[in-house]
Design a protein around this motif. Structure first.
Motif, PDB file in Angstrom:
ATOM      1  N   ASP A 109       0.831  -1.206   0.000  1.00  0.00           N
ATOM      2  CA  ASP A 109       0.000   0.000   0.000  1.00  0.00           C
ATOM      3  C   ASP A 109       0.864   1.252   0.000  1.00  0.00           C
ATOM      4  N   ARG A 113       1.053   4.059  -2.992  1.00  0.00           N
ATOM      5  CA  ARG A 113       0.814   5.492  -2.785  1.00  0.00           C
ATOM      6  C   ARG A 113       1.987   6.318  -3.307  1.00  0.00           C
ATOM      7  N   GLN A 116       1.694   6.486  -7.022  1.00  0.00           N
ATOM      8  CA  GLN A 116       0.611   7.386  -7.420  1.00  0.00           C
ATOM      9  C   GLN A 116       1.038   8.855  -7.322  1.00  0.00           C
ATOM     10  N   ARG A 117       2.018   9.138  -6.468  1.00  0.00           N
ATOM     11  CA  ARG A 117       2.563  10.504  -6.372  1.00  0.00           C
ATOM     12  C   ARG A 117       3.629  10.762  -7.434  1.00  0.00           C
ATOM     13  N   THR A 151      -0.712   0.092 -11.043  1.00  0.00           N
ATOM     14  CA  THR A 151      -0.476   1.533 -11.107  1.00  0.00           C
ATOM     15  C   THR A 151      -0.119   2.025 -12.509  1.00  0.00           C
TER      16      THR A 151
END
Length: 246
Positions: A109, A113, A116-117, A151
């Protein structure tokens, strides 16, 4: 070098650490970097490297930092319990992996994240130092490819040779004499995609085979040797201390 985008910056802890680590890395080894033009200049990336010794983290980190991307490593949780080192790892944004426990999902997780940034994460797909008797990459785990599929981040194969000679597995400190030759080569990014009819597991296995195949091919060029026809499978080893995802 142009000013880095926020997602590619190293932060205060790594910036200070580099004051010591960069000169040390140059002192310990003659370095050769190849293929750095293959590093995507922006956006999420999952860098995947073979793992042969304790110096690997410094070697890969030096290459990526100097090429404009601060990596976030997925590292075994036990390192985060080492006094001082653990605090520095957490403060610099590295991601702990609790192998073989339900907390493994937390690492996935956190990595997702970060991607995703638009950050770059660094993974050792073998999960531990290679146990191939001649130092070739072992059969990988599938976590990096699963992250890529979820992703859309490309998988970036990187080969490293010379690390084990510089800092042998089991040694407390590096071996500075004779001065080692450390060679790293960055391959072409592999774009993740599922083929029609593939499950996620099937697609992940195919992608990781492509990644490790690229790393092995680059290692063969660096070493001037032919890799073994059969990839070492760590699942068959009687001692497997690295149980888990990373």
């Amino acid at each position: 070098m142009p000013r880095r985008a926020p997602e590619r910056r190293s932060g205060a802890v790594i910036s200070v650490a580099q004051i010591l680590l960069r000169p040390l890395a140059r002192l310990l080894a003659r370095r050769t970097w190849l293929g750095t033009e293959n590093l995507p200049p922006r956006g999420a990336v999952i860098a995947c490297g073979n793992h042969s010794g304790p110096f690997d983290a410094i070697a890969y980190g030096h290459l990526l930092q100097a090429s404009g991307a601060a990596p976030r490593f997925l590292a075994k949780e036990s390192l985060f319990r080492v006094p001082v080192l653990g605090g520095l790892l957490r403060a610099s944004g590295q991601i702990p992996v609790a192998r073989g426990t339900a907390r493994t999902a937390r690492a996935l997780d956190a990595a997702e994240r970060a991607l995703q940034r638009g950050e770059l994460i660094m993974v050792f797909p073998e999960g531990t130092y290679t146990r191939d008797p001649h130092g070739w990459p072992m059969r990988p785990r599938l976590g990096a490819a699963r992250l890529a599929l979820r992703t859309g981040a490309p998988l970036l194969p990187i080969a490293c040779w010379g690390s084990a000679a510089l800092w042998p597995v089991g040694a407390v400190l590096p071996t500075p004499i004779p001065r080692a030759q450390l060679t790293l080569r960055v391959g072409s990014p592999i774009v993740p995609a599922r083929r029609e009819g593939e499950t996620e597991t099937q697609a992940a296995a195919r992608l990781m085979a492509a990644v490790m195949g690229a790393i092995t091919e680059m290692l063969a060029e660096i070493r001037g040797e032919t890799p073994p026809s059969a990839v070492h499978d760590p699942r068959q080893d009687s001692h497997r201390p690295e149980e888990g995802w990373a």
